[in-house]
Scaffold this motif. Structure first.
Motif, short mmCIF file in Angstrom:
data_model
loop_
_atom_site.label_atom_id
_atom_site.label_comp_id
_atom_site.label_asym_id
_atom_site.label_seq_id
_atom_site.Cartn_x
_atom_site.Cartn_y
_atom_site.Cartn_z
N ASP A 3 24.58 -7.45 -27.99
CA ASP A 3 24.15 -6.85 -26.52
C ASP A 3 23.60 -8.58 -26.54
OD1 ASP A 3 25.79 -4.86 -25.93
OD2 ASP A 3 23.40 -3.82 -26.28
N THR A 4 22.00 -9.19 -27.04
CA THR A 4 21.57 -9.63 -26.58
C THR A 4 22.14 -10.39 -26.81
OG1 THR A 4 19.42 -9.03 -27.92
CG2 THR A 4 19.59 -10.99 -27.89
N LEU A 5 23.24 -11.39 -27.44
CA LEU A 5 23.90 -13.24 -27.25
C LEU A 5 25.63 -13.22 -26.81
CD1 LEU A 5 24.11 -13.47 -31.77
CD2 LEU A 5 22.47 -14.30 -30.38
N ALA A 6 25.56 -11.73 -25.85
CA ALA A 6 26.62 -11.69 -24.96
C ALA A 6 26.91 -12.30 -23.98
CB ALA A 6 26.47 -10.47 -24.47
N PRO A 7 25.34 -12.73 -22.90
CA PRO A 7 26.09 -13.97 -22.25
C PRO A 7 26.50 -15.03 -22.51
CG PRO A 7 23.93 -12.43 -22.53
CD PRO A 7 24.36 -12.37 -23.66
N SER A 8 26.22 -15.73 -23.95
CA SER A 8 27.15 -16.56 -24.51
C SER A 8 28.48 -17.07 -24.73
CB SER A 8 26.23 -18.01 -25.15
OG SER A 8 25.92 -16.93 -26.57
N PHE A 9 28.79 -15.75 -24.68
CA PHE A 9 30.28 -15.78 -25.45
C PHE A 9 31.11 -15.17 -24.52
CE2 PHE A 9 28.63 -12.26 -28.77
CZ PHE A 9 27.96 -13.04 -29.51
N THR A 10 32.58 -15.73 -24.57
CA THR A 10 33.20 -16.13 -23.35
C THR A 10 33.84 -14.27 -23.77
OG1 THR A 10 35.53 -16.35 -25.33
CG2 THR A 10 34.06 -18.77 -24.31
N PRO A 11 35.11 -13.99 -22.56
CA PRO A 11 35.08 -12.70 -22.44
C PRO A 11 36.45 -12.56 -23.63
CG PRO A 11 35.31 -13.36 -20.23
CD PRO A 11 35.08 -14.89 -21.60
N ASN A 12 37.11 -13.43 -23.87
CA ASN A 12 37.92 -12.95 -25.13
C ASN A 12 36.85 -12.83 -26.70
OD1 ASN A 12 40.63 -12.89 -23.95
ND2 ASN A 12 40.49 -15.02 -24.18
N GLU A 13 35.88 -13.85 -26.54
CA GLU A 13 34.67 -13.64 -27.75
C GLU A 13 34.36 -11.87 -27.77
OE1 GLU A 13 33.73 -18.19 -28.17
OE2 GLU A 13 32.41 -16.88 -27.12
N THR A 14 33.89 -11.58 -26.43
CA THR A 14 32.81 -10.44 -26.72
C THR A 14 33.40 -8.96 -26.89
OG1 THR A 14 31.86 -11.63 -24.56
CG2 THR A 14 31.70 -8.84 -24.68
N ALA A 15 35.37 -9.61 -26.47
CA ALA A 15 36.13 -8.31 -26.67
C ALA A 15 36.54 -8.25 -27.42
CB ALA A 15 37.37 -8.62 -25.92
N THR A 16 36.65 -9.16 -28.71
CA THR A 16 36.87 -9.47 -30.40
C THR A 16 35.53 -8.33 -31.13
OG1 THR A 16 38.30 -11.60 -29.66
CG2 THR A 16 37.27 -11.00 -32.42
N LEU A 17 34.79 -8.96 -30.75
CA LEU A 17 33.66 -8.87 -31.25
C LEU A 17 33.70 -7.58 -30.94
CD1 LEU A 17 31.15 -8.50 -32.71
CD2 LEU A 17 29.31 -9.62 -31.16
N ASP A 18 33.27 -6.33 -29.83
CA ASP A 18 33.07 -5.87 -29.36
C ASP A 18 34.79 -4.51 -30.05
OD1 ASP A 18 32.12 -3.19 -27.50
OD2 ASP A 18 34.29 -3.06 -26.38
N SER A 19 35.48 -4.73 -30.31
CA SER A 19 36.63 -3.83 -30.60
C SER A 19 36.49 -4.55 -32.79
CB SER A 19 38.22 -4.78 -31.13
OG SER A 19 38.64 -4.46 -31.87
N ALA A 20 35.86 -4.86 -32.79
CA ALA A 20 35.27 -4.93 -34.71
C ALA A 20 34.60 -3.98 -34.76
CB ALA A 20 34.88 -6.60 -34.79
N LEU A 21 33.01 -3.94 -33.77
CA LEU A 21 32.20 -3.27 -33.86
C LEU A 21 32.67 -1.00 -33.90
CD1 LEU A 21 29.48 -4.92 -30.89
CD2 LEU A 21 29.29 -4.33 -33.85
N ASN A 22 33.36 -1.30 -32.82
CA ASN A 22 33.84 -0.11 -32.63
C ASN A 22 35.20 0.77 -33.20
OD1 ASN A 22 33.96 1.48 -29.44
ND2 ASN A 22 33.36 -0.67 -29.13
N THR A 23 35.31 -0.39 -34.14
CA THR A 23 36.22 0.27 -35.25
C THR A 23 35.64 0.29 -36.23
OG1 THR A 23 37.80 -1.71 -34.63
CG2 THR A 23 37.92 -0.81 -37.14
N ALA A 24 34.69 -0.05 -36.42
CA ALA A 24 33.34 -0.23 -37.99
C ALA A 24 33.03 1.76 -37.48
CB ALA A 24 32.39 -0.85 -37.15
N LEU A 25 32.33 1.87 -36.02
CA LEU A 25 31.86 3.23 -34.94
C LEU A 25 33.00 4.63 -35.71
CD1 LEU A 25 30.30 1.12 -32.23
CD2 LEU A 25 28.97 3.01 -33.68
#
Length: 530
Positions: free
Chosen positions: A105-127
């Motif tokens: 959440d803190t670093l999200a403003p510096s990410f591109t939409p694709n980068e955000t989606a990739t990280l979000d997918s990894a986090l959701n998989t772990a959850l």
């Protein structure tokens, strides 16, 4: 860097036992270096981002590292799922996942939409690997937008966060058919008598739990009352909540599924003496921590040693020492058996750690875990609330006092005034009265009666018709617990307190409203009894 870490853990098994701790340290360290420093021929220098922390970095070089670490952890969590006994280890995972989500959440403003989606997918998989009930194959969203539906399926925790409506607060009452009558009474207590303006959601688990005609009756009692099917949000395969089969277990899932940002979760048989928005949502402990819990009656000292040892073992497995709230607990420090009365639970889901801690509480109430551990080691859901928060490192607050008794003033028979050790009380000025009843009561921060459980009936376990307006209560004294639910419990050795006039008025008016509701819903209630 993670491959080096893997080599280290394989060579030195000690590090494997603290796997998540060191992953977290590595993640924070790498992100710190890449985000705030750069290396050139002059050596390590502070980056412009650190010089001006309010300006987002144009570089996203920290993202691959966080994404790689989370992806590796997600793979590990998926390949090595925790058994139903791993309460403490899941607390470690929950705390770790929370730290990664906060970093994201803190670093999200510096990410591109694709980068955000990739990280979000990894986090959701772990959850999902840790909390499989998050997956929702029925896709409850009414939207026909493909992206929205895809997100609900692939990123369910993200979708769950997006469900929460900013700035909202409300009351959630889990109720199946057995709780229908009491839920109707509670709605009258809150709306018609106390004039509470908080929206109310009646939470249920499928049509078999609370059929349409019962939902319609409750929602028609007052303005801003709606129904919430918990199974429209969560996958029931690991929960087995459908049709009310699990009783108490639906409660944490109701709190999670609600789109309220601040949730006042109430058992249907609760009676309030003051408006929740003026009391439980304003307590100091709630505003400091985001979690307000209430104590049970203080009974059975040193009689459930296995339970106490189990709590301590799992806290050790979580790598935690007792929190401030736990260090104040008489259950924890003096060996009493019952800590929490979950008739009222107040949660601020704006705080990420509260939301993720709630995932742990919910996991404890999933089918396999509750059947094999939670409901065997403790009574229903009531201890899972503080225990889940404690194991996940989430601060929480308890009320100041343990549960009080609410009922009738009863003379103590001659010869009953003896000390606990059985010796005579000659020369001691002993109280000549005790208070006996079937309800556990709780005081507000002003010391007055705030709420109690057990419904408006004198004893719902034996008589479904006799209402009562109790006039006396006692707090911080010695419980004498009835042997069965049909037997009255008493408290002695303390000051007999008269219930204040405002609370008496509220209870009296609520009883009269409840009688009218019973007449209006006589057929529906009769169908439940047949």
């Amino acid at each position: 860097m993670y491959s080096l870490y893997a080599q280290l853990t394989s060579k030195y098994p000690f590090f494997q036992r603290s796997r998540y701790k060191y992953i977290a340290i590595a993640a924070v360290f790498v992100l710190f270096l890449y985000t705030f420093f750069h290396i050139d021929r002059n050596g390590l220098e502070v980056s412009s981002r650190l010089r001006n922390p309010f300006r987002a970095s144009s570089s996203s070089s920290s993202l691959p590292n966080l994404t790689a670490i989370v992806s590796d952890a997600a793979s590990y969590f998926t390949n090595y799922p925790l058994p139903s006994s791993a309460f403490g280890e899941l607390g470690r995972r929950t705390e770790l996942l929370t730290s990664w989500i906060k970093l994201s959440d803190t670093l999200a403003p510096s990410f591109t939409p694709n980068e955000t989606a990739t990280l979000d997918s990894a986090l959701n998989t772990a959850l999902l690997a840790s909390f499989p009930f998050l997956r929702n194959p029925s896709l409850p969203y009414t939207s026909t937008d493909f992206h929205t539906l895809q997100q609900a399926n692939r990123a369910p925790f993200t979708a769950l966060r997006h469900r929460i409506r900013s700035g909202t607060r409300g009351i959630v009452i889990p109720a199946g058919k057995p709780q229908f009558r009491f839920a109707a009474h509670l709605i009258q207590n809150l709306r018609a008598v106390l004039n509470s303006s908080l929206p109310i959601q009646i939470a249920y688990a499928g049509d078999g739990d609370l059929p349409h005609e019962y939902r319609a009756a409750l929602c028609g009692l007052a303005a801003n009352v709606s129904a919430l099917d918990v199974l429209s949000v969560f996958d029931d395969r690991s929960l087995q909540l459908r049709d009310g089969k699990a009783g108490w277990a639906v409660k944490p899932f109701a709190a999670l599924a609600s789109d309220f940002e601040q949730v006042v979760l109430l058992d249907a048989d609760v009676v309030f003496a003051a408006r929740p928005e003026d009391t439980v949502l304003r307590t100091l402990g709630y505003n400091e921590t985001g979690v307000m819990l209430y104590h049970d009656q203080l009974v059975s000292q040193n009689k459930f040693v296995d339970r106490a040892e189990w709590w301590r073992w799992e806290l050790k497995k979580a790598g935690r020492t007792p929190s401030e709230a736990l260090r104040k607990s008489k259950v924890w420090t003096e060996g009493y058996a019952e800590e929490g009365d979950s008739g009222v639970v107040v949660l601020d889901k704006r705080r990420l750690e509260v939301l993720t801690g709630l995932l742990h509480v919910a996991w404890q109430n999933s089918r396999e875990v509750r059947d094999e551990w939670t409901y065997k080691m403790t009574y229903g859901d009531k201890e899972s609330w503080w225990f889940g928060m404690e194991l996940s490192g989430v601060p929480f607050a308890f009320e100041e006092h343990y549960g009080a008794v609410l009922g009738d003033k009863v003379p103590i028979r001659s010869g009953a005034n003896v000390r606990r050790n059985g010796t005579a009380s000659v020369g001691l000025k002993m109280p000549k009265e005790k208070v006996c009843g079937f309800s556990i009561a709780h005081a507000g921060e002003d010391g007055k009666l705030l709420w109690y459980n057990g419904s408006l009936l004198k004893n719902k376990a034996v008589d479904q018709k006799e209402f009562t307006v109790p006039e006396w209560w006692m707090i911080d004294a010695e419980w004498v617990k009835g042997a069965t639910k049909a037997d009255v419990s008493c408290m002695k050795g303390g000051q007999v307190l008269a219930v204040d006039a405002d609370a008496l008025r509220v209870m009296s008016e609520t009883v009269e409203r409840a009688k009218l509701v019973d007449k209006a819903f006589a057929k529906l209630i009769a169908n439940l009894e047949s």
